[in-house]
Design a protein around this motif. Structure first.
Motif, PDB file in Angstrom:
ATOM      1  N   CYS A   1       1.215   5.961   1.207  1.00  0.00           N
ATOM      2  CA  CYS A   1       0.201   6.209   1.657  1.00  0.00           C
ATOM      3  C   CYS A   1       0.414   7.662   1.267  1.00  0.00           C
ATOM      4  O   CYS A   1       1.751   7.974   1.611  1.00  0.00           O
ATOM      5  CB  CYS A   1      -0.103   6.417   3.074  1.00  0.00           C
ATOM      6  SG  CYS A   1      -0.810   4.342   3.703  1.00  0.00           S
TER       7      CYS A   1
ATOM      8  N   VAL B   1       0.690  -1.532   0.134  1.00  0.00           N
ATOM      9  CA  VAL B   1       0.144   0.305  -0.073  1.00  0.00           C
ATOM     10  C   VAL B   1       0.769   1.120   0.325  1.00  0.00           C
ATOM     11  O   VAL B   1       1.869   1.255   0.436  1.00  0.00           O
ATOM     12  CB  VAL B   1      -0.887   0.297   1.685  1.00  0.00           C
ATOM     13  CG1 VAL B   1      -1.633   1.242   1.487  1.00  0.00           C
ATOM     14  CG2 VAL B   1      -2.039  -0.772   1.318  1.00  0.00           C
TER      15      VAL B   1
ATOM     16  N   ARG C   1      -3.634   4.761   7.724  1.00  0.00           N
ATOM     17  CA  ARG C   1      -2.566   3.269   7.368  1.00  0.00           C
ATOM     18  C   ARG C   1      -3.528   2.326   7.069  1.00  0.00           C
ATOM     19  O   ARG C   1      -4.000   2.316   8.113  1.00  0.00           O
ATOM     20  CB  ARG C   1      -1.371   2.794   7.957  1.00  0.00           C
ATOM     21  CG  ARG C   1      -0.810   4.292   8.568  1.00  0.00           C
ATOM     22  CD  ARG C   1       0.506   4.976   7.837  1.00  0.00           C
ATOM     23  NE  ARG C   1       1.212   5.991   7.958  1.00  0.00           N
ATOM     24  CZ  ARG C   1       0.545   7.260   7.744  1.00  0.00           C
ATOM     25  NH1 ARG C   1      -1.001   7.449   6.652  1.00  0.00           N
ATOM     26  NH2 ARG C   1       1.097   8.175   7.483  1.00  0.00           N
ATOM     27  N   TRP C   2      -3.273   1.141   6.336  1.00  0.00           N
ATOM     28  CA  TRP C   2      -3.907   0.326   6.085  1.00  0.00           C
ATOM     29  C   TRP C   2      -3.024  -0.881   7.080  1.00  0.00           C
ATOM     30  O   TRP C   2      -2.148  -1.667   6.655  1.00  0.00           O
ATOM     31  CB  TRP C   2      -4.188  -0.401   4.875  1.00  0.00           C
ATOM     32  CG  TRP C   2      -4.480  -1.450   5.005  1.00  0.00           C
ATOM     33  CD1 TRP C   2      -4.261  -3.187   4.968  1.00  0.00           C
ATOM     34  CD2 TRP C   2      -6.984  -1.522   4.439  1.00  0.00           C
ATOM     35  NE1 TRP C   2      -5.924  -3.366   4.851  1.00  0.00           N
ATOM     36  CE2 TRP C   2      -7.129  -2.556   4.643  1.00  0.00           C
ATOM     37  CE3 TRP C   2      -7.212  -0.088   4.935  1.00  0.00           C
ATOM     38  CZ2 TRP C   2      -8.528  -2.915   4.244  1.00  0.00           C
ATOM     39  CZ3 TRP C   2      -8.913  -0.332   4.619  1.00  0.00           C
ATOM     40  CH2 TRP C   2      -9.266  -1.686   4.593  1.00  0.00           C
TER      41      TRP C   2
ATOM     42  N   ASN D   1       3.810  -0.853   3.922  1.00  0.00           N
ATOM     43  CA  ASN D   1       2.977   0.380   3.926  1.00  0.00           C
ATOM     44  C   ASN D   1       3.997   1.207   3.294  1.00  0.00           C
ATOM     45  O   ASN D   1       4.346   2.455   4.632  1.00  0.00           O
ATOM     46  CB  ASN D   1       1.809   1.194   5.369  1.00  0.00           C
ATOM     47  CG  ASN D   1       0.694   0.989   4.539  1.00  0.00           C
ATOM     48  OD1 ASN D   1      -0.770   1.181   4.875  1.00  0.00           O
ATOM     49  ND2 ASN D   1       0.841  -0.851   5.133  1.00  0.00           N
TER      50      ASN D   1
END
Length: 799
Positions: A413, A411, A442-443, A449
């Protein structure tokens, strides 16, 4: 480290049962299933390694051997000493219509058997060689003749070009220590923290444990050590991480930053484009096994199993436990992008042959996202807070956006530049932002991330269950080096190359949030934001000296820093505490970490000597040498699988599986780690040149505190003259202050260096003593006198 908190808070609930009647359920069942999982995983990895050529004798060597056998038969030579003719005569006469078929088949069988025997021989010899531990006892910089001979044999039997997984099948299994040895080391580690009466009571309890529960627990644990590849790692991942219901934010996940004070480009999309390209290229190299194998101190190859789940991995929440979901590289050709609460799917491959897009095209795609003015949809903006709140199973009703995020390589961000919060400078706020974000930016379930700020600075937030810090750090160093020194940037700050107008913009992911999720989202958001606000980070670049000075002092850098941390903590809190220091055990198959307990009797004697004005520097230096040697002894024990905490953790787990409660192990589990520490590794110093490019050196990362009233401290040696400390604590704790502790660390480092004649003089010592008295007075005023800490009320840890 971060796992210190997870280990301290894990709870095992297996229901009630009668001791002795559940020997097979669930204890033997758990041991048996652990062994089956281990063998199944090992066979699958063996197949993959052979196909990818990761073994010392790969497919190419098998084809060469087959061609050599067939060629020798054509020249009427028989290297098989008659075995091929015997096998030919034993084969059924079913191919008279094809002359020579039986002979070719017999030669093929012989070549396959010979190649398999060669492969097994290489693995057995390598495994025997890798059991050698004598090099750990030798002075740094000098190698004895046995060690030099050992290194030469390892290189010979590893093949010409060992790959990342070459040694994987040959690493020895983690040894199981004796319970008597482990208990003795444990008692030694808590001796400086207990009164004479408390220590005597604990010793009596330990002796009772050794004569009652220990034999049965050790027997079952020994069965697992024989049956499975590693008797700790699967239980550690399962019960410490995946079954933990605590939030990942600030408790488990950790962060890594790029550089201290520079950014190669001020353009956010350009920085992200180069980073994404470098990370995806590293993923391709991992798939081909082309990454250079990691080693311990440049000599001992380390286990590479954790690298397999670096990308395309997500931690899926469940009711009683989570699971890791991994997608094969070929099925994950995109990354998920999170920007202002909106989610996008960015395809990383395209064009003829589905090749990886260039950094300039990736920058173009990311700029599309930054320029998109569309706002987040209702409930979408805060959706990521569900990954930051306490773990619980969410609605997984086949939502396409969720599948895209969980199937992504990682991911991204895209963030605004973090502004100062209170008195926090930009560097501190950036560390805090990468670690916790806003609670919904955030995931946290994703393995990686990539956080990129509008200023061009960036960092990495890492989920902890799949790997420990050295593995993502290895990748991050390679990415930073490739981004700055290989890919580079144009004069205007953009990625090199030209945009591609034929590539369409990234796909916006549109979520349909179920009603039950929308109702629970505000609560999750409040909890996540509260945790984020309660996390404080401070980065201390200590530039007075570094590894070069500790080397001249003939002291391991980690021992020097750990003793300084003990002195700093004593000055900050007015007493000693149980201290956690992470140490890798990846020299064994599927190894992860072990705990070093640096708060020893010798370390406490040195700290008291530093605070005693009646003693001379020569006397303090003598005590420092003794304490440093003791610390290195503990390091060697942990590195060789002779540590304390993982063995006690497994014994406690077995006691719960057997419904055989142990007062001694329960007492051990009650410990609190108020100081959790770790050294950030540097695997590839050849990638950076601190002498010519001092600003372009990775500054390491950090993690949250293991105890709400304690500190988390990570440190990294940046070149020869700098040590950077990453300090964290809870804002809500009246006992801790990360900046105050940072000042104590700096003063302690200078005071210890003064013993070796660095020239800090009495002024630093006086300032340290004054600050120590002020720190002690303020802490005692806020909470009263500090009692002797004893392992008597619930806790335990690591990162």
């Amino acid at each position: 480290m971060a796992e210190a908190r997870q280990a301290a808070t894990f709870r095992l609930d297996l229901g009630q049962g009668t001791p002795g009647r559940r020997w097979w359920n669930p204890a033997l069942k758990e041991v048996g299933s652990a062994g089956l999982r281990s063998w199944r995983r090992s066979l699958a990895q063996c197949r993959d390694d052979i196909l990818s050529g990761a073994c010392p004798a790969g497919p190419a060597s098998g084809l060469f051997l087959f061609a050599a056998i067939q060629g020798s038969r054509f020249m009427q030579l028989d290297p098989s000493l008659g075995l091929v003719d015997w096998m030919k005569a034993s084969l059924p006469d079913c191919a008279r219509w094809l002359p020579g078929f039986q002979g070719a088949l017999a030669a093929t069988i012989f070549a396959g058997g010979l190649w398999t025997a060669l492969l097994l021989t290489l693995h057995v010899v390598l495994r025997l060689l890798l059991r050698y531990q004598g090099w750990l006892s030798e002075p740094r910089g000098t190698l004895s003749l046995p060690t030099r001979s050992w290194l030469a044999l390892v290189r010979i039997f590893s093949g010409r070009r060992p790959t990342l997984y070459t040694y994987q099948r040959s690493l020895p299994c983690l040894p199981l220590p004796s319970t008597a040895g482990t208990v003795a080391k444990y008692l030694e580690s808590v001796r400086p923290l207990l009164s004479d009466e408390d220590f005597q009571a604990l010793s009596s309890q330990a002796q009772m444990f050794l004569h009652t529960e220990a034999p049965q627990l050790q027997a079952l644990l020994g069965l697992k050590a024989w049956w499975a590849a590693n008797y700790v790692s699967d239980w550690w991942a399962e019960y410490v991480y995946l079954r933990s219901r605590s939030p990942l934010l600030g408790n488990s996940n950790f962060y890594i930053l790029d550089f201290l004070s520079v950014a190669p480009t001020p353009l956010q999309a350009a920085r992200a484009g180069n980073a994404v390209y470098a990370m995806m290229r590293f993923r391709e190299q991992l798939g081909r096994g082309e990454v250079e194998p990691a080693t311990l101190l440049g000599m001992r190859p380390l286990c590479s199993a954790q690298y397999r789940q670096m990308f395309n991995t997500t931690r899926i929440p469940g009711v009683s436990g989570d699971r890791l979901y991994h997608v094969r590289d070929g099925c994950s050709r995109h990354v998920a992008v999170l920007h202002r609460g909106r989610f996008f799917c960015l395809r990383t491959h395209g064009g003829p042959g589905g090749r990886l897009l260039s950094p300039r095209v990736l920058e173009q795609q990311l700029q599309h996202i930054l320029d998109d003015p569309a706002p987040a949809r209702p409930a979408e903006e805060h959706l990521a807070a569900l990954t930051a709140a306490p773990r619980s199973a969410a609605d997984r009703s086949t939502q396409a956006p969720l599948e895209v995020v969980e199937g992504a390589a990682f991911v991204i961000c895209l963030e605004e530049a973090p502004g100062p919060s209170g008195t926090s400078p930009e560097l501190d706020e950036r560390a805090r932002s990468v670690l916790v974000g806003t609670g919904h930016s955030r995931w946290f379930d994703k393995s990686l991330n990539l956080v990129v700020f509008a200023s061009g600075r960036m960092g990495l937030n890492v989920e902890h269950s799949w790997a420990d810090t050295p593995v993502p750090s290895h990748m991050w160093e390679a990415v930073l080096a490739a981004e700055c020194f290989e890919l580079g940037y144009a004069a205007d700050g953009h990625c090199r190359g030209t945009p591609d107008p034929t590539v369409g913009p990234p796909e916006r992911l549109l979520w349909t949030v179920p009603e039950e999720v929308a109702v629970s989202l505000p609560l999750a958001l409040r909890e996540a934001q509260a945790l984020a606000r309660d996390t404080d980070c401070h980065i201390l670049p200590f530039t007075h000296f570094g590894r070069g000075f500790t080397r001249r002092c003939h002291t391991p850098g980690s021992s020097f820093v750990q003793l300084a941390l003990q002195l700093a903590r004593f000055r900050d809190q007015g007493g000693f505490c149980l201290t956690y220091e992470a140490c890798v055990t990846r020299s064994f198959h599927e190894g992860r970490t072990e705990t070093i307990r640096p708060c020893t009797v010798e370390a406490c004697a040195f700290v008291r000597a530093m605070e005693d004005p009646r003693l001379t520097d020569a006397q303090r230096l003598t005590l420092f040498r003794v304490a440093a040697e003791k610390h290195w002894t503990l390091c060697r024990a942990a590195l060789t699988g002779e540590g304390v905490d993982r063995h006690l953790f497994c014994l406690y787990l077995v006691s719960q599986l057997l419904c055989l409660p142990s007062p001694f192990l329960t007492q051990v589990r009650a410990e609190r780690w108020k100081l959790s520490t770790s050294q950030s590794p540097k695997h590839q110093p050849q990638l950076f040149d601190p002498a010519n490019h001092p600003d372009y050196v990775c500054c390491g990362g950090g993690f949250g505190p293991a105890d709400d009233d304690g500190y988390g401290v990570s440190y990294i040696f940046m070149g020869e003259s700098t040590v950077t400390f990453h300090i964290s604590c809870r804002v809500s704790s009246p006992d801790t202050d990360s900046r105050r502790f940072g000042q104590h660390i700096q003063d302690a480092m200078l005071d210890v260096a003064a013993l070796f004649g660095l020239g800090t003089g009495p002024s630093t010592r006086a300032r340290s003593g004054e600050a120590a008295r002020e720190g002690k007075d303020s802490v005692r005023a806020s909470r009263g006198p500090e009692p002797q800490q004893a392992p008597s009320a619930p806790h335990e840890p690591e990162h």
